[in-house]
Design an enzyme around this catalytic site. Structure first.
Site, PDB file in Angstrom:
ATOM      1  N   THR A 401      55.321  15.590 -17.351  1.00  0.00           N
ATOM      2  CA  THR A 401      55.936  16.666 -16.977  1.00  0.00           C
ATOM      3  C   THR A 401      56.659  17.139 -18.290  1.00  0.00           C
ATOM      4  O   THR A 401      57.490  16.291 -18.695  1.00  0.00           O
ATOM      5  CB  THR A 401      57.014  16.444 -15.717  1.00  0.00           C
ATOM      6  OG1 THR A 401      57.994  17.508 -15.839  1.00  0.00           O
ATOM      7  CG2 THR A 401      57.793  15.156 -16.085  1.00  0.00           C
ATOM      8  N   HIS A 453      58.221   0.094  -9.599  1.00  0.00           N
ATOM      9  CA  HIS A 453      58.467  -1.531  -9.717  1.00  0.00           C
ATOM     10  C   HIS A 453      57.569  -2.440  -8.821  1.00  0.00           C
ATOM     11  O   HIS A 453      57.681  -3.520  -9.164  1.00  0.00           O
ATOM     12  CB  HIS A 453      59.692  -1.481  -9.958  1.00  0.00           C
ATOM     13  CG  HIS A 453      60.154  -2.744 -10.986  1.00  0.00           C
ATOM     14  ND1 HIS A 453      59.183  -3.439 -11.646  1.00  0.00           N
ATOM     15  CD2 HIS A 453      61.408  -2.972 -11.725  1.00  0.00           C
ATOM     16  CE1 HIS A 453      59.823  -4.230 -12.553  1.00  0.00           C
ATOM     17  NE2 HIS A 453      61.062  -3.976 -12.402  1.00  0.00           N
TER      18      HIS A 453
END
Length: 482
Positions: A401, A453
């Protein structure tokens, strides 16, 4: 309303290209609809004369609902109410036009709809929905005029006992995560809500109706009837419903959440509260890459192609993925597995008039720099023209992005659902920087990498981000590291 994309359950009618009385031919486009992923034109699958448009422009319609009726081969117009008499049946095996009841149905296949062969009957065994005013079970080969005489009086008796998970042996109520959260916020018990969605799924409207102070019978009574009465809504009321609600003092405007905005909101909430996000940042000297951009623009190898910093950043990401393949993965919660992708479908976040879209370049890892440039240009232009297809936004593995085009330094992007990492590119600015022992004006930028994560450890995320920065600091590594 046909299923125009995987996993889509509704679409908004943007524009009708025909009116009652118009003659239509097989393959002729009759309307344009907007799903959560793209705007799509719908063709009619046979010849005939338009009898009725069931919904006005601006209406959001569930997949499987009848939106238009057409007289085929001189068929009589009164056949349209026969389709209205069984909305629950149409939702399971939709027939978008009333004359379809005259045609011989395929025993186990899909029925012809506006696009291809449309929605197949649900393969899952869901709890039955409450019958509406003597709804008729599927009987494709029976004449339309025989429908009123075939009212099954025995079916509704057992339905209320098992509707939406009530009764012996029933499981948890069927509802999507955002709807469950809404119910929790409003203090609504989903087990007590009457569903109106396909296959007995509870919708947001059902939750709001259950939370209303009015008695339950007053809420439940009209629930089965939204399909049968759309054309009876006065034009003035339709216009008021389609327009944003403005307060009397013009200090507030309420805009309905639908289409791309609705899908984006659901995806971002789901991602933010499902994947444990970690974001790391790196600021570095990108001067050499900017010089390479200018050299490529003036060279013959890239003549006629769009060359910009995003192109080389995308190439740097692909090289870094090759060096750190575990970053290109997905978490499969159901199977409790990490899915390693041996290909890169590179998503590019694009701001469009319809909202934020993230189409992806299929197999970007296998493309040369000129091929990648052409793919980027086509992807961005198609998105801005509003012609991105649902298929172009599915199957992404990694996203970039570019928030730097808006002049901001960087951000903390939220993962695209189904991906493990997303890279935000900040603005490239001329700043004082220590270069070869001296402070000089250099072009500097900041990258931000957000990752899941659960499957990306800090070491892996840090190595990947450092590799991208190192390549852009010394773009010759695009060759030596490839």
């Amino acid at each position: 309303m046909p299923d125009v994309g995987e996993g889509l359950t509704e679409a908004e009618i943007l524009k009708w290209y025909v009116q009652p009385g118009d003659t239509v031919e097989d393959g002729q486009v009759v309307c344009e609809v907007e799903t959560a992923k793209a705007a799509v034109e719908l063709p009619i699958p046979f010849d005939g004369t338009v009898h009725e448009l069931r919904f006005p422009e601006g209406t959001t319609v569930d997949v499987g609902q009848v939106i238009i009726s057409v007289n085929v081969g001189g068929g009589a117009a009164p056949e349209a109410p026969a389709a209205e008499a069984a909305p629950a049946v149409q939702a399971a095996a939709p027939a978008p036009v009333a004359p379809a009841v005259e045609e011989e149905a395929e025993p186990q296949g899909r029925t012809p709809v506006l696009v291809g062969y449309g929605v197949a009957a649900s393969s899952t065994k869901r709890r039955p929905r409450k019958a509406a005013q003597g709804a008729v079970p599927a009987a494709p080969a029976a004449p339309a005029q025989a429908a009123p005489a075939a009212v099954p009086v025995a079916v509704p008796v057992s339905v209320p006992e098992q509707l939406n998970g009530h009764g012996p042996g029933a499981g948890r109520p069927l509802a999507k995560p955002p709807v469950r959260k809404l119910a929790k916020d409003l203090g609504v018990d989903l087990a007590a809500v009457t569903p109106t969605g396909p296959d007995g799924i509870i919708t947001r409207e059902d939750v709001h109706a259950a939370a209303a102070p009015a008695p339950a019978p007053a809420v439940e009574a009209p629930a089965p009837a939204p399909v049968a009465q759309p054309v009876a809504v006065p034009a003035a009321v339709q216009a008021a419903q389609a327009a944003p609600a403005v307060s009397t003092d013009a200090r507030e405007t309420r805009v309905p959440v639908k289409g791309v905005r609705k899908a984006t909101a659901a995806a971002m909430v789901g991602s933010a509260f499902t994947a444990p996000h970690v974001t790391e940042f790196v600021t570095f000297d990108i001067t050499r890459t900017m010089k390479l951009v200018e050299e490529l623009k003036s060279g013959t190898d890239m003549a006629g192609l769009r060359v910009n910093p995003l192109l080389l950043i995308a190439k740097a990401v692909l090289v870094a993925v090759r060096r750190n393949p575990e970053i290109n993965a997905a978490w499969d919660e159901a199977a409790q597995e990490i899915v390693l992708k041996h290909y890169v479908n590179l998503g590019i976040a694009a701001a469009t008039p319809r909202g934020l879209l993230v189409p992806n370049i299929k197999d970007a890892h296998a493309q040369t720099l000129p091929e990648l440039s052409a793919s980027l240009s086509e992807l961005i232009s198609t998105a801005r023209d509003g012609k991105t297809t649902p298929a172009a936004m599915q199957g992404g593995t990694f996203t970039i992005t570019n928030v730097g085009v808006f002049g901001v330094d960087t951000g903390t992007p939220i993962l695209n659902p189904g991906e493990s990492a997303i890279l935000a590119v900040g603005a490239i600015k001329l700043q004082p920087w220590v270069h070869k022992g001296k402070v000089k004006p250099r072009q500097v930028t900041t990258l931000a990498l957000s990752f899941d994560h659960r499957l990306v450890d800090g070491e892996l995320g840090s190595k990947f981000l450092a590799d991208v920065a190192a390549i852009l600091e010394q773009p010759k590594r695009l060759i030596s590291w490839a």
